[in-house]
Design an enzyme around this catalytic site. Sequence first.
Site, PDB file in Angstrom:
ATOM      1  N   GLY A 129       0.817  -1.204   0.000  1.00 17.00           N
ATOM      2  CA  GLY A 129       0.000   0.000   0.000  1.00 17.00           C
ATOM      3  C   GLY A 129       0.848   1.249   0.000  1.00 17.00           C
ATOM      4  O   GLY A 129       2.085   1.195   0.054  1.00 17.00           O
TER       5      GLY A 129
ATOM      6  N   SER B 235       1.095   3.484   2.348  1.00 17.76           N
ATOM      7  CA  SER B 235       1.721   3.751   3.645  1.00 17.76           C
ATOM      8  C   SER B 235       2.518   2.567   4.167  1.00 17.76           C
ATOM      9  O   SER B 235       3.593   2.749   4.729  1.00 17.76           O
ATOM     10  CB  SER B 235       0.652   4.123   4.685  1.00 17.76           C
ATOM     11  OG  SER B 235       0.000   5.323   4.329  1.00 17.76           O
ATOM     12  N   ASP B 236       1.972   1.359   3.992  1.00 19.30           N
ATOM     13  CA  ASP B 236       2.597   0.166   4.565  1.00 19.30           C
ATOM     14  C   ASP B 236       2.590  -0.989   3.571  1.00 19.30           C
ATOM     15  O   ASP B 236       1.742  -1.054   2.671  1.00 19.30           O
ATOM     16  CB  ASP B 236       1.857  -0.294   5.825  1.00 19.30           C
ATOM     17  CG  ASP B 236       1.949   0.703   6.957  1.00 19.30           C
ATOM     18  OD1 ASP B 236       3.059   1.190   7.226  1.00 19.30           O
ATOM     19  OD2 ASP B 236       0.911   0.986   7.578  1.00 19.30           O
TER      20      ASP B 236
ATOM     21  N   THR C 263      -5.853  -2.630  -7.038  1.00 19.30           N
ATOM     22  CA  THR C 263      -5.940  -4.069  -6.806  1.00 19.30           C
ATOM     23  C   THR C 263      -6.410  -4.394  -5.389  1.00 19.30           C
ATOM     24  O   THR C 263      -7.026  -5.434  -5.151  1.00 19.30           O
ATOM     25  CB  THR C 263      -4.582  -4.742  -7.067  1.00 19.30           C
ATOM     26  OG1 THR C 263      -3.575  -4.134  -6.240  1.00 19.30           O
ATOM     27  CG2 THR C 263      -4.184  -4.606  -8.524  1.00 19.30           C
ATOM     28  N   ASP C 264      -6.141  -3.511  -4.441  1.00 18.67           N
ATOM     29  CA  ASP C 264      -6.623  -3.735  -3.075  1.00 18.67           C
ATOM     30  C   ASP C 264      -8.144  -3.660  -3.010  1.00 18.67           C
ATOM     31  O   ASP C 264      -8.786  -4.405  -2.254  1.00 18.67           O
ATOM     32  CB  ASP C 264      -5.985  -2.742  -2.108  1.00 18.67           C
ATOM     33  CG  ASP C 264      -6.181  -1.286  -2.522  1.00 18.67           C
ATOM     34  OD1 ASP C 264      -6.421  -1.012  -3.719  1.00 18.67           O
ATOM     35  OD2 ASP C 264      -6.079  -0.399  -1.641  1.00 18.67           O
TER      36      ASP C 264
END
Length: 258
Positions: A8, A10-11, A108-109
């Site tokens: 992602g 952020s992470d 895609t998430d």
Amino acid sequence: MVLTIDIGNSDIVVGYYANQAWQHVWRVPSRPAQPPAFYQRQLRMWLLEADLPLSSIRRAVISSVVPALTANVREAVGELFALSPVVVGPSVYPYLPVEVVRPQEVGTDLVANAVAALARYNRNCVVVDFGTALTFTTISATGKMLGIAITPGLKTAIRSLFANTAQLPEVPIEMPPSALGTNTVLAIQAGVVMGYESLVRGMIARIRAELNGDCIAVATGGLAQAIPSLHTEFVDVLPSLTLDGIRLIGEYVPAELN
């Protein structure tokens, strides 16, 4: 045993799935692209600490919304576990039970969220993902992604205030006792946290109205539990829902494509 990797903004979230459950979930901040060896070292360390041999990984699935990181993570996984990971994207969407709207554009998430929601609930559902962006992904009972709404996430909004103003501090994401902020921290919490509470309630209500009231809601993402007063809006609060969807996508893709 399945390794899922959700890259992602952020992470990077890595999950180890075995015996019908997530046994381990690891998280590391997304950074500017590092060489494959960097990601190999990180994966080795996590597995070593969990007393898991490399050979326990039989399948790996990668979802990424950060193209600059995708290739190196994919190479690291392939070399470390001697397998070809499934990379979520338009090439695998024809194998999914979900009809993806604008496959070249949607994250895609969000596809993973839709796949997981369809498999779990099999009815009209809006997935509210509390991440870097706050997203609302709505899927029908027949598996069609009906649409998506996106707004900056909670942390993104607070950091934007902090970065673009001279005197406003960065504050924790907590519900204040009142909408009448009596100091700077409480004022920001009242505006942002209470404001987002109203935003989420309002968006869910609008989506339900467009679907004649036939729509459940589920929350996911790293900040899914940040506003407890919203939990009555959701049938479930499942921080691992995106990982579930990524894992399921790996199961839908034929083995010969792995």
